[in-house]
Design an enzyme around this catalytic site. Structure first.
Site, PDB file in Angstrom:
ATOM      1  N   LYS A 113       0.654  -1.255   0.017  1.00 52.84           N
ATOM      2  CA  LYS A 113       0.099   0.024  -0.162  1.00 52.84           C
ATOM      3  C   LYS A 113       0.852   1.258  -0.036  1.00 52.84           C
ATOM      4  O   LYS A 113       1.858   1.153   0.789  1.00 52.84           O
ATOM      5  CB  LYS A 113      -0.938  -0.171   1.169  1.00 52.84           C
ATOM      6  CG  LYS A 113      -1.855   1.084   1.316  1.00 52.84           C
ATOM      7  CD  LYS A 113      -2.836   0.891   2.464  1.00 52.84           C
ATOM      8  CE  LYS A 113      -3.914   1.991   2.485  1.00 52.84           C
ATOM      9  NZ  LYS A 113      -4.860   1.605   3.660  1.00 52.84           N
ATOM     10  N   SER A 125      -9.577   1.537   2.654  1.00 56.07           N
ATOM     11  CA  SER A 125      -8.668   2.341   1.917  1.00 56.07           C
ATOM     12  C   SER A 125      -7.592   1.680   1.129  1.00 56.07           C
ATOM     13  O   SER A 125      -6.861   2.223   0.555  1.00 56.07           O
ATOM     14  CB  SER A 125      -8.001   3.539   2.831  1.00 56.07           C
ATOM     15  OG  SER A 125      -7.213   2.871   3.861  1.00 56.07           O
ATOM     16  N   SER A 151     -10.134  -1.028   6.617  1.00 55.36           N
ATOM     17  CA  SER A 151      -9.459  -0.574   5.538  1.00 55.36           C
ATOM     18  C   SER A 151      -8.788  -1.842   4.911  1.00 55.36           C
ATOM     19  O   SER A 151      -8.343  -1.591   3.729  1.00 55.36           O
ATOM     20  CB  SER A 151      -8.567   0.679   5.603  1.00 55.36           C
ATOM     21  OG  SER A 151      -9.470   1.785   5.692  1.00 55.36           O
TER      22      SER A 151
END
Length: 465
Positions: A79, A149, A173
């Site tokens: 990420k 996210s 997330s």
């Protein structure tokens, strides 16, 4: 089967026995990335040549008898909050568009030591402050969101553009995008995986964890990440590291808590049916279902937002004053709102969190895991702002997605999402399992038992896109 379709467990076994090389696997994943990412947009940065170099080095080491473990030579994504030395880490934001860290985060360093091959950085909802990752698309339906996210990480794994990935989880997330894209997402116990070198959204709620194709894969990645790190003040320092995965198919004697309130309120009927069907499978495997009441449920969302919003604003305070125009409108308004939260409200949320932790601890004395939906609905269409429930209640997409995930962040408990079926539109449905602090072994055991029985029936005959 193409190499990019292999799970981490399958790929690792093939590399170990010599039937697949890290170079072949990495080239297959890179070719798949080239074929699908123009549609999915999972990646913000692709480091193809660096990945090829790492794969070649892994192949040489393994051929020389120096295999480092199950992650050696397997391509993955991080990420875009997770620092990597010499590679841009932008948090998918113009605020950090030119940022290139000089040092690896703790988790990147541990994966590098394990011999992992880094393909690139996956998109996040800007600074992880959202539940949709709007720049990325869901591989199952390209006009739908992948969740957030960690939407880029989940979409990359679901589409075959990474064998596994890391995400972060502040209000669901990791688990939300895993549920919406049909993969496995594990949020570990708070402090089990160090966050040093990872951009923060809310330091008292943030977790780092794996997104994978299978439950066994999640255990393999978690095993490489855990352990104390002095750079993270919340990092756990205890003498006995947990055994993060315990194989075995049976669930005899396992008590599975089924919430009678909160978790099945305002849930799509197809989601509820799939999750209750999963509960019956657990019973068939020997588990015993126990009705449980979720404590302090009326305070969950207020506590989540009461902690997250002011902490996020505090982290961004300097940039919010100097370059507010660089933030996206949705993130900027939340950051500005956080500046208006009184200290008394933040302290009240902290006190409520303490009470909630105590109540959940007592609840988990009665059961081994709690099983529930991960999210109340499948993937929203891109641009969709609300869900409307059968009783006429209207809820924003973000509130809906965070609602069932937040308790595990507030309490710091381990929680995992795994596929439990599809809705009538062909979109994945997620089953969530939550356990005691440092109870990853039990959560993974229950999840793996379910996956061993139901997993093959839930797999499409090809990857999405």
């Amino acid at each position: 089967m193409n190499a990019y379709e292999l799970s981490l467990t399958q790929a690792s076994a093939a590399i170990a026995e010599g039937s697949l090389s890290p170079v072949e696997l990495t080239e297959s994943v890179l070719a798949r990335l080239d074929a699908v990412d123009a549609h999915v947009n999972a990646y913000v940065t692709v480091a193809a040549e660096a990945a090829r170099s790492q794969a070649a080095e892994a192949a040489r080491e393994i051929a020389a008898g120096r295999r480092r473990g199950p992650l050696h030579g397997v391509p993955m994504a991080l990420k875009d909050l997770i620092d990597t030395a010499g590679m841009a880490t932008t948090s998918s934001s113009a605020v950090r568009a030119d940022r290139v860290p000089t040092a690896d985060s703790a988790v990147a360093a541990r994966l590098k030591e394990a011999g992992a091959v880094l393909v690139g950085k996956a998109h996040t909802h800007e600074f992880a402050y959202g539940l949709t990752t709007p720049q990325t698309r869901n591989p199952w339906r390209l006009d739908h969101v992948p969740g957030g996210s960690s939407g880029g990480s989940a979409a990359a794994v679901a589409a075959g553009a990474a064998t596994y990935a890391l995400g972060t989880d502040t209000g669901g997330s990791i688990r939300v995008p895993a549920a919406l894209t049909g993969v496995v997402g594990l949020k570990p116990t708070y402090g089990l995986v160090p966050r040093h070198g990872v951009a923060s959204l809310s330091w008292s709620l943030d977790h780092v964890g794996p997104i994978t194709r299978t439950v066994k894969d999640a255990g393999l990645v978690l095993d490489a990440l855990i352990g104390h790190h002095p750079g993270d003040p919340a990092s756990l320092d205890h003498p006995d590291e947990p055994q993060v995965f315990r194989p075995g198919a049976g669930l005899e004697g396992v008590r599975v808590g089924v919430p009678v309130n909160y978790y099945f309120d305002h849930v799509d009927p197809q989601v509820e049916a799939a999750v209750r069907g999963a509960l019956e499978t657990l019973v068939d495997l020997g588990a015993r279902l126990v009705d449980v009441e979720i404590p302090m449920s009326e305070y969950i969302q207020a506590t989540q937002w009461g902690l997250m919003v002011p902490e996020a604003t505090a982290y961004h305070e300097q940039h919010l004053h100097t370059t507010p125009e660089l933030y996206g409108p949705d993130v900027r308004v939340l950051l500005e709102a956080g500046a208006l939260v009184p200290a008394t409200d933040y302290l009240r949320a902290q006190r409520t969190r303490t009470l909630m932790r105590d109540e959940w601890s007592r609840l988990l004395d009665e059961v081994d895991v709690i099983a529930a939906p991960t999210v109340p609905a499948t993937a929203a269409k891109a641009g969709q702002e609300t869900f409307e429930w059968a009783d006429g209640t209207v809820e924003t997409v973000s509130d809906a997605y965070v609602r069932l995930a937040a308790p595990a962040n507030i309490t710091g408990l381990p929680a995992l999402s795994l596929p439990a079926g599809f809705d009538s539109a062909g979109l994945p449905i997620g089953l969530q399992l939550m356990g005691r602090p440092l109870g990853e072994a039990t959560v993974l055991h229950v999840a793996d038992a379910y996956e061993q029985v139901r997993g093959p029936a839930l797999l499409a005959d090809h990857l999405p896109v």
